[in-house]
Motif scaffolding. Structure first.
Motif, PDB file in Angstrom:
ATOM      1  N   PHE A  10       0.824  -1.205   0.000  1.00  0.00           N
ATOM      2  CA  PHE A  10       0.000   0.000   0.000  1.00  0.00           C
ATOM      3  C   PHE A  10       0.857   1.254   0.000  1.00  0.00           C
ATOM      4  O   PHE A  10       0.711   2.139  -0.848  1.00  0.00           O
ATOM      5  CB  PHE A  10      -0.939   0.016   1.210  1.00  0.00           C
ATOM      6  N   TRP A  11       1.762   1.362   0.983  1.00  0.00           N
ATOM      7  CA  TRP A  11       2.517   2.601   1.129  1.00  0.00           C
ATOM      8  C   TRP A  11       3.481   2.828  -0.026  1.00  0.00           C
ATOM      9  O   TRP A  11       3.780   3.966  -0.382  1.00  0.00           O
ATOM     10  CB  TRP A  11       3.236   2.631   2.479  1.00  0.00           C
ATOM     11  N   ARG A  12       3.975   1.744  -0.652  1.00  0.00           N
ATOM     12  CA  ARG A  12       4.852   1.922  -1.806  1.00  0.00           C
ATOM     13  C   ARG A  12       4.082   2.531  -2.985  1.00  0.00           C
ATOM     14  O   ARG A  12       4.525   3.512  -3.599  1.00  0.00           O
ATOM     15  CB  ARG A  12       5.472   0.586  -2.221  1.00  0.00           C
ATOM     16  N   ASN A  13       2.913   1.967  -3.266  1.00  0.00           N
ATOM     17  CA  ASN A  13       2.130   2.489  -4.384  1.00  0.00           C
ATOM     18  C   ASN A  13       1.505   3.847  -4.066  1.00  0.00           C
ATOM     19  O   ASN A  13       1.362   4.690  -4.952  1.00  0.00           O
ATOM     20  CB  ASN A  13       1.056   1.477  -4.778  1.00  0.00           C
ATOM     21  N   PHE A  14       1.188   4.060  -2.809  1.00  0.00           N
ATOM     22  CA  PHE A  14       0.675   5.362  -2.383  1.00  0.00           C
ATOM     23  C   PHE A  14       1.774   6.427  -2.519  1.00  0.00           C
ATOM     24  O   PHE A  14       1.523   7.541  -2.978  1.00  0.00           O
ATOM     25  CB  PHE A  14       0.180   5.267  -0.939  1.00  0.00           C
ATOM     26  N   ARG A  15       2.999   6.060  -2.153  1.00  0.00           N
ATOM     27  CA  ARG A  15       4.129   6.986  -2.294  1.00  0.00           C
ATOM     28  C   ARG A  15       4.349   7.338  -3.760  1.00  0.00           C
ATOM     29  O   ARG A  15       4.564   8.511  -4.098  1.00  0.00           O
ATOM     30  CB  ARG A  15       5.402   6.355  -1.706  1.00  0.00           C
ATOM     31  N   VAL A  16       4.300   6.333  -4.630  1.00  0.00           N
ATOM     32  CA  VAL A  16       4.469   6.581  -6.068  1.00  0.00           C
ATOM     33  C   VAL A  16       3.417   7.569  -6.559  1.00  0.00           C
ATOM     34  O   VAL A  16       3.714   8.507  -7.310  1.00  0.00           O
ATOM     35  CB  VAL A  16       4.383   5.257  -6.850  1.00  0.00           C
ATOM     36  N   ALA A  17       2.170   7.369  -6.123  1.00  0.00           N
ATOM     37  CA  ALA A  17       1.089   8.263  -6.541  1.00  0.00           C
ATOM     38  C   ALA A  17       1.329   9.687  -6.041  1.00  0.00           C
ATOM     39  O   ALA A  17       1.153  10.655  -6.782  1.00  0.00           O
ATOM     40  CB  ALA A  17      -0.249   7.734  -6.021  1.00  0.00           C
ATOM     41  N   CYS A  18       1.760   9.823  -4.784  1.00  0.00           N
ATOM     42  CA  CYS A  18       2.022  11.147  -4.216  1.00  0.00           C
ATOM     43  C   CYS A  18       3.128  11.865  -4.978  1.00  0.00           C
ATOM     44  O   CYS A  18       3.038  13.069  -5.258  1.00  0.00           O
ATOM     45  CB  CYS A  18       2.412  11.022  -2.742  1.00  0.00           C
ATOM     46  N   GLN A  19       4.176  11.122  -5.331  1.00  0.00           N
ATOM     47  CA  GLN A  19       5.288  11.731  -6.057  1.00  0.00           C
ATOM     48  C   GLN A  19       4.871  12.156  -7.460  1.00  0.00           C
ATOM     49  O   GLN A  19       5.282  13.210  -7.955  1.00  0.00           O
ATOM     50  CB  GLN A  19       6.461  10.755  -6.108  1.00  0.00           C
ATOM     51  N   GLU A  20       4.028  11.353  -8.098  1.00  0.00           N
ATOM     52  CA  GLU A  20       3.553  11.706  -9.437  1.00  0.00           C
ATOM     53  C   GLU A  20       2.644  12.931  -9.385  1.00  0.00           C
ATOM     54  O   GLU A  20       2.718  13.806 -10.254  1.00  0.00           O
ATOM     55  CB  GLU A  20       2.811  10.518 -10.058  1.00  0.00           C
ATOM     56  N   VAL A  21       1.809  13.016  -8.361  1.00  0.00           N
ATOM     57  CA  VAL A  21       0.948  14.192  -8.184  1.00  0.00           C
ATOM     58  C   VAL A  21       1.808  15.450  -8.068  1.00  0.00           C
ATOM     59  O   VAL A  21       1.511  16.490  -8.667  1.00  0.00           O
ATOM     60  CB  VAL A  21       0.057  14.024  -6.931  1.00  0.00           C
ATOM     61  N   SER A  22       2.887  15.358  -7.303  1.00  0.00           N
ATOM     62  CA  SER A  22       3.786  16.496  -7.136  1.00  0.00           C
ATOM     63  C   SER A  22       4.427  16.893  -8.465  1.00  0.00           C
ATOM     64  O   SER A  22       4.541  18.086  -8.789  1.00  0.00           O
ATOM     65  CB  SER A  22       4.871  16.164  -6.106  1.00  0.00           C
ATOM     66  N   ARG A  23       4.835  15.907  -9.240  1.00  0.00           N
ATOM     67  CA  ARG A  23       5.460  16.197 -10.541  1.00  0.00           C
ATOM     68  C   ARG A  23       4.483  16.884 -11.492  1.00  0.00           C
ATOM     69  O   ARG A  23       4.884  17.662 -12.362  1.00  0.00           O
ATOM     70  CB  ARG A  23       6.006  14.914 -11.173  1.00  0.00           C
ATOM     71  N   LEU A  24       3.195  16.595 -11.325  1.00  0.00           N
ATOM     72  CA  LEU A  24       2.170  17.197 -12.176  1.00  0.00           C
ATOM     73  C   LEU A  24       1.782  18.601 -11.701  1.00  0.00           C
ATOM     74  O   LEU A  24       0.931  19.251 -12.311  1.00  0.00           O
ATOM     75  CB  LEU A  24       0.925  16.303 -12.207  1.00  0.00           C
ATOM     76  N   GLY A  25       2.397  19.036 -10.613  1.00  0.00           N
ATOM     77  CA  GLY A  25       2.135  20.384 -10.128  1.00  0.00           C
ATOM     78  C   GLY A  25       0.876  20.522  -9.311  1.00  0.00           C
ATOM     79  O   GLY A  25       0.412  21.646  -9.068  1.00  0.00           O
ATOM     80  N   ARG A  26       0.307  19.410  -8.863  1.00  0.00           N
ATOM     81  CA  ARG A  26      -0.887  19.460  -8.012  1.00  0.00           C
ATOM     82  C   ARG A  26      -0.458  19.447  -6.550  1.00  0.00           C
ATOM     83  O   ARG A  26       0.666  19.057  -6.209  1.00  0.00           O
ATOM     84  CB  ARG A  26      -1.802  18.270  -8.289  1.00  0.00           C
ATOM     85  N   THR A  27      -1.370  19.859  -5.680  1.00  0.00           N
ATOM     86  CA  THR A  27      -1.063  19.937  -4.255  1.00  0.00           C
ATOM     87  C   THR A  27      -1.807  18.852  -3.497  1.00  0.00           C
ATOM     88  O   THR A  27      -3.040  18.802  -3.510  1.00  0.00           O
ATOM     89  CB  THR A  27      -1.461  21.318  -3.686  1.00  0.00           C
ATOM     90  N   LEU A  28      -1.046  17.973  -2.849  1.00  0.00           N
ATOM     91  CA  LEU A  28      -1.610  16.894  -2.043  1.00  0.00           C
ATOM     92  C   LEU A  28      -0.938  16.926  -0.677  1.00  0.00           C
ATOM     93  O   LEU A  28       0.269  16.694  -0.563  1.00  0.00           O
ATOM     94  CB  LEU A  28      -1.383  15.537  -2.715  1.00  0.00           C
ATOM     95  N   GLY A  29      -1.708  17.232   0.357  1.00  0.00           N
ATOM     96  CA  GLY A  29      -1.196  17.236   1.725  1.00  0.00           C
ATOM     97  C   GLY A  29      -1.607  15.953   2.435  1.00  0.00           C
ATOM     98  O   GLY A  29      -2.685  15.408   2.184  1.00  0.00           O
ATOM     99  N   ILE A  30      -0.739  15.460   3.311  1.00  0.00           N
ATOM    100  CA  ILE A  30      -0.997  14.201   4.012  1.00  0.00           C
ATOM    101  C   ILE A  30      -0.643  14.370   5.480  1.00  0.00           C
ATOM    102  O   ILE A  30       0.411  14.916   5.809  1.00  0.00           O
ATOM    103  CB  ILE A  30      -0.162  13.041   3.419  1.00  0.00           C
ATOM    104  N   MET A  31      -1.536  13.900   6.348  1.00  0.00           N
ATOM    105  CA  MET A  31      -1.225  13.858   7.773  1.00  0.00           C
ATOM    106  C   MET A  31      -1.534  12.462   8.278  1.00  0.00           C
ATOM    107  O   MET A  31      -2.619  11.920   8.035  1.00  0.00           O
ATOM    108  CB  MET A  31      -2.033  14.890   8.545  1.00  0.00           C
ATOM    109  N   VAL A  32      -0.563  11.870   8.958  1.00  0.00           N
ATOM    110  CA  VAL A  32      -0.675  10.517   9.496  1.00  0.00           C
ATOM    111  C   VAL A  32      -0.718  10.609  11.014  1.00  0.00           C
ATOM    112  O   VAL A  32       0.162  11.207  11.633  1.00  0.00           O
ATOM    113  CB  VAL A  32       0.528   9.654   9.049  1.00  0.00           C
ATOM    114  N   SER A  33      -1.742  10.015  11.621  1.00  0.00           N
ATOM    115  CA  SER A  33      -1.890  10.076  13.072  1.00  0.00           C
ATOM    116  C   SER A  33      -2.071   8.663  13.624  1.00  0.00           C
ATOM    117  O   SER A  33      -2.815   7.859  13.070  1.00  0.00           O
ATOM    118  CB  SER A  33      -3.097  10.937  13.452  1.00  0.00           C
ATOM    119  N   GLY A  34      -1.370   8.376  14.717  1.00  0.00           N
ATOM    120  CA  GLY A  34      -1.485   7.063  15.330  1.00  0.00           C
ATOM    121  C   GLY A  34      -0.685   6.995  16.613  1.00  0.00           C
ATOM    122  O   GLY A  34      -0.137   7.990  17.080  1.00  0.00           O
ATOM    123  N   VAL A  35      -0.618   5.804  17.180  1.00  0.00           N
ATOM    124  CA  VAL A  35       0.055   5.616  18.462  1.00  0.00           C
ATOM    125  C   VAL A  35       1.553   5.427  18.274  1.00  0.00           C
ATOM    126  O   VAL A  35       2.362   6.071  18.933  1.00  0.00           O
ATOM    127  CB  VAL A  35      -0.555   4.416  19.217  1.00  0.00           C
TER     128      VAL A  35
END
Length: 206
Positions: A128-153
């Motif tokens: 999951f996190w590998r493919n999610f990371r790939v998607a986030c990086q591609e979004v950045s390359r396309l000039g779009r803005t994607l913010g992420i916050m991870v919360s847990g113990v």
């Protein structure tokens, strides 16, 4: 467009911080916020591909409804395909949304190899996190803005260098810095308040 983490013991106010983030974003910014409560059985029960596809479907739904805030809806129809294909569908969904997109993951421990309810995350975590990371990086390359916050113990699975001999793709989702230094007076007040809960009291000169 930033990646941030909010980690700590239970009942410390992590969800309250996420709620504050939502209120601040809704008040000051034109964004689409998607809240993902991983403690929900219908979310933790998804496989890696299903979760990425569901996030993409919700972003697309938010765009169509012109919504500013959504909680992840697992009943939305999801495109078929493997994890990589659904990762591309997430890139497309974020690219079609003209506003910044913010994804808030709460109780993220349920999506790790230590998940108390869904054993398949032992194998699906890195996928999951590998493919999610790939998607986030591609979004950045396309000039779009994607913010992420991870919360847990626990940050354990977001700080391990590798999992089963494979590079841990989730490393980027817990930044090295947590909080900047507090001003001196703020630090003193915080220590005083915390100490009182333990029955301790410090003099002002301490």
């Amino acid at each position: 467009g930033q990646v941030r983490a909010c980690l700590g013991f239970r009942k410390m106010g992590k969800t309250s911080i996420l709620n504050r983030v939502v209120r601040e974003l809704e008040r000051d910014t034109d964004v689409l916020v998607l809240f993902i409560d991983a403690s929900r059985d219908d979310i933790a029960g998804l496989r890696a591909a299903g979760l990425i596809g569901t996030i993409a479907a919700n972003v697309r739904a938010g765009t169509e409804r012109k919504a500013t805030y959504l909680t992840l809806d697992t009943s939305l129809p999801v495109a078929t395909g493997d994890t990589a294909e659904l990762g591309r569908s997430l890139v497309n969904a974020v690219s079609e949304e003209k506003r910044p997109v913010v994804l808030l993951f709460d109780e993220v421990d349920y999506l790790t190899p230590s998940s108390p309810t869904a054993g398949h995350w032992k194998s699906d975590f890195n996928v999951f996190w590998r493919n999610f990371r790939v998607a986030c990086q591609e979004v950045s390359r396309l000039g779009r803005t994607l913010g992420i916050m991870v919360s847990g113990v626990s940050s354990r699975w977001f700080r391990a260098e590798s999992i089963d001999g494979i590079e841990n793709a989730a490393l980027m989702f817990v930044p090295e810095e947590y909080l900047g230094p507090l001003p001196r007076r703020a630090s003193i007040e915080m220590i005083k308040r915390l100490s009182r809960t333990a029955g301790l009291q410090f003099a002002a000169s301490t």
